[in-house]
Write a protein that holds these residues in place. Structure first.
Motif, PDB file in Angstrom:
ATOM      1  N   ALA A 284       0.825  -1.209   0.000  1.00  0.00           N
ATOM      2  CA  ALA A 284       0.000   0.000   0.000  1.00  0.00           C
ATOM      3  C   ALA A 284       0.859   1.257   0.000  1.00  0.00           C
ATOM      4  O   ALA A 284       0.517   2.258  -0.643  1.00  0.00           O
ATOM      5  N   GLY A 285       1.995   1.231   0.716  1.00  0.00           N
ATOM      6  CA  GLY A 285       2.866   2.389   0.744  1.00  0.00           C
ATOM      7  C   GLY A 285       3.423   2.728  -0.620  1.00  0.00           C
ATOM      8  O   GLY A 285       3.553   3.910  -0.979  1.00  0.00           O
ATOM      9  N   GLY A 286       3.778   1.711  -1.406  1.00  0.00           N
ATOM     10  CA  GLY A 286       4.264   1.946  -2.761  1.00  0.00           C
ATOM     11  C   GLY A 286       3.197   2.540  -3.651  1.00  0.00           C
ATOM     12  O   GLY A 286       3.442   3.493  -4.401  1.00  0.00           O
ATOM     13  N   VAL A 287       1.984   1.971  -3.588  1.00  0.00           N
ATOM     14  CA  VAL A 287       0.875   2.490  -4.398  1.00  0.00           C
ATOM     15  C   VAL A 287       0.593   3.946  -4.043  1.00  0.00           C
ATOM     16  O   VAL A 287       0.536   4.822  -4.915  1.00  0.00           O
ATOM     17  N   VAL A 298       4.389   0.358 -11.738  1.00  0.00           N
ATOM     18  CA  VAL A 298       4.158  -1.068 -11.967  1.00  0.00           C
ATOM     19  C   VAL A 298       4.123  -1.698 -10.586  1.00  0.00           C
ATOM     20  O   VAL A 298       5.085  -1.595  -9.815  1.00  0.00           O
ATOM     21  N   ALA A 299       3.000  -2.315 -10.249  1.00  0.00           N
ATOM     22  CA  ALA A 299       2.822  -2.980  -8.957  1.00  0.00           C
ATOM     23  C   ALA A 299       2.689  -4.468  -9.206  1.00  0.00           C
ATOM     24  O   ALA A 299       1.891  -4.891 -10.055  1.00  0.00           O
ATOM     25  N   THR A 300       3.454  -5.265  -8.473  1.00  0.00           N
ATOM     26  CA  THR A 300       3.446  -6.697  -8.735  1.00  0.00           C
ATOM     27  C   THR A 300       2.313  -7.405  -8.007  1.00  0.00           C
ATOM     28  O   THR A 300       1.882  -6.998  -6.929  1.00  0.00           O
ATOM     29  N   LEU A 301       1.846  -8.469  -8.624  1.00  0.00           N
ATOM     30  CA  LEU A 301       0.750  -9.275  -8.092  1.00  0.00           C
ATOM     31  C   LEU A 301       1.332 -10.302  -7.132  1.00  0.00           C
ATOM     32  O   LEU A 301       1.616 -11.439  -7.512  1.00  0.00           O
ATOM     33  N   GLY A 302       1.530  -9.900  -5.885  1.00  0.00           N
ATOM     34  CA  GLY A 302       2.209 -10.759  -4.934  1.00  0.00           C
ATOM     35  C   GLY A 302       1.326 -11.224  -3.798  1.00  0.00           C
ATOM     36  O   GLY A 302       0.094 -11.123  -3.844  1.00  0.00           O
ATOM     37  N   PRO A 303       1.954 -11.729  -2.719  1.00  0.00           N
ATOM     38  CA  PRO A 303       1.209 -12.263  -1.570  1.00  0.00           C
ATOM     39  C   PRO A 303       0.473 -11.186  -0.785  1.00  0.00           C
ATOM     40  O   PRO A 303       0.673  -9.987  -0.983  1.00  0.00           O
ATOM     41  N   GLY A 304      -0.352 -11.650   0.156  1.00  0.00           N
ATOM     42  CA  GLY A 304      -1.046 -10.731   1.051  1.00  0.00           C
ATOM     43  C   GLY A 304      -1.956  -9.779   0.317  1.00  0.00           C
ATOM     44  O   GLY A 304      -2.773 -10.183  -0.521  1.00  0.00           O
ATOM     45  N   ASP A 305      -1.810  -8.479   0.595  1.00  0.00           N
ATOM     46  CA  ASP A 305      -2.685  -7.479  -0.029  1.00  0.00           C
ATOM     47  C   ASP A 305      -2.133  -6.976  -1.350  1.00  0.00           C
ATOM     48  O   ASP A 305      -2.735  -6.103  -1.974  1.00  0.00           O
ATOM     49  N   ARG A 306      -1.013  -7.521  -1.801  1.00  0.00           N
ATOM     50  CA  ARG A 306      -0.325  -6.924  -2.946  1.00  0.00           C
ATOM     51  C   ARG A 306      -1.095  -7.089  -4.255  1.00  0.00           C
ATOM     52  O   ARG A 306      -1.127  -6.183  -5.084  1.00  0.00           O
TER      53      ARG A 306
END
Length: 369
Positions: A284-287, A298-306
């Motif tokens: 969330a901080g990056g977004v 570019v935000a990666t589709l990762g674990p948790g809320d990512r």
């Protein structure tokens, strides 16, 4: 007024609470930050910080939850668990924070408790000593839902401290720009907290080519390295300059393409205005940091809320959601050349700038005494 600020023991959780905490201090109020482990880095802000769980070990908790709940753990690793995984993980986190927070509240006698949704033990402590509590959003999830599902895992601490249930907050603070996701509460401008480091002079101004900053998570674990290796693998095919922020030791010691540089911890928010894009792990901080600066991402589709966060950015048109392995030269070229991405990022940046700054929320909090 004495304000106790409660956070989960992680940098990405406590740092977003600091701009309001500092505004309260600057208005003449006593502020004490209660957290543990990595969250103790909040002391860099100059605010007093208390360790309420000296034996806290996030990795131990995460491993235990995964072993006891393998199906939810598998969904959490793919980013498809929603709030279920967070409830299991942070329910246990809060069990370990609760006793220390209640003891601190009894000792320090705050007039108000500000807590983030992943630190619902702060609301428990407020209820135990009979003072109002305010929920301060620091993610892009619905904080009401996070508090509800986490509280369901806090039954032992509630019984220990003779609190029947977590009461509704006296107020709530929403940090997401509404065009990205609507949150319950008083709106407040998202102001990134840098957490230290110095910005090299060359990062203050745009370079000869578009500059892309590449960051990674402050939390070790699955997906923690983020997209850096994928970016390095294709960087020489993109007409841009790439700056890896805090790369791991192995990557920083390897041979890098000529258009890739590395830096240690820097105030990322100060470097973003001169950048053409940010590639990050989907936190969330990056977004929100990229949105505040008006920079495509570019935000990666990762674990948790990512995965959820990355999809929000893509749906708003401010960025690209991609798995780390799907970051190609074409994706990075689009990041720095797509005028629609840049225009949408600029729109949301102006939306954030129009939200009330933290200092304007102080009077609302004072009225709750």
């Amino acid at each position: 007024m004495r304000v106790l600020v409660a956070s989960a023991p992680l940098l990405g959780h406590v740092f977003p609470l600091l701009p309001l905490s500092l505004a309260l201090r600057d208005a003449g109020h006593e502020v004490l930050v209660a957290t543990a482990a990595d969250g103790l880095a909040a002391a860099r802000s100059g605010l007093p910080v208390r360790d309420v769980a000296p034996a806290f070990d996030f990795g131990r908790i995460a491993r235990g939850v995964m072993l006891r709940h393998p199906l939810i753990a598998r969904a959490e690793l793919t980013g498809t668990a929603g709030t279920r995984g967070g409830a299991l993980l942070f329910g246990q986190v809060n069990e370990e924070l609760a006793d220390g927070l209640v003891a601190l509240a009894r000792e320090w006698s705050p007039d108000l408790v500000v807590y983030e949704p992943f630190a619902v033990a702060g609301a428990l402590a407020a209820a135990r000593v009979g003072v109002p509590a305010v929920r301060h959003e620091n993610s892009l999830f619905d904080g009401r839902e996070l508090v509800r599902v986490t509280s369901e895992r806090l039954t032992r601490a509630l019984r220990r401290h003779r609190v029947a249930a977590i009461p509704p907050p006296a107020g709530a603070i929403a940090v997401s720009p509404p065009s990205v996701v609507a949150q319950d509460g008083w709106p407040m401008r998202y102001e990134p907290y840098a957490g230290g480091g110095e910005l090299p002079g060359w990062l203050r101004e745009p370079g000869e080519r578009p500059r892309v900053l590449v960051s990674r998570s402050t939390v070790a674990g699955p997906g923690g390295a983020g997209p850096m290796r994928a970016v390095v693998a294709v960087a020489d095919r993109v007409d841009a300059e790439f700056v890896l922020v805090r790369p791991d030791g192995r990557l920083s010691r390897s041979a890098l393409p000529a258009n890739v540089r590395t830096v240690d911890w820097i105030p990322l928010n100060a470097a973003l205005p001169a950048a053409a894009g940010l590639v990050h792990h989907g936190g969330a901080g990056g977004v929100l940091g990229a949105l505040a600066a008006g920079v495509p991402q570019v935000a990666t589709l990762g674990p948790g809320d990512r995965r959820y966060n990355a999809r929000l950015a893509a749906d708003r048109g401010v960025g690209i959601a991609a798995p780390a392995g799907g970051i190609t030269a074409d994706v990075l070229t689009r990041l720095v050349t797509d005028a629609e991405l840049a225009a949408a990022a600029g729109q949301v940046s102006r939306e954030i700038a129009a939200m009330p700054p933290p200092a304007e929320l102080v009077a609302r909090l004072e009225s709750l005494r």
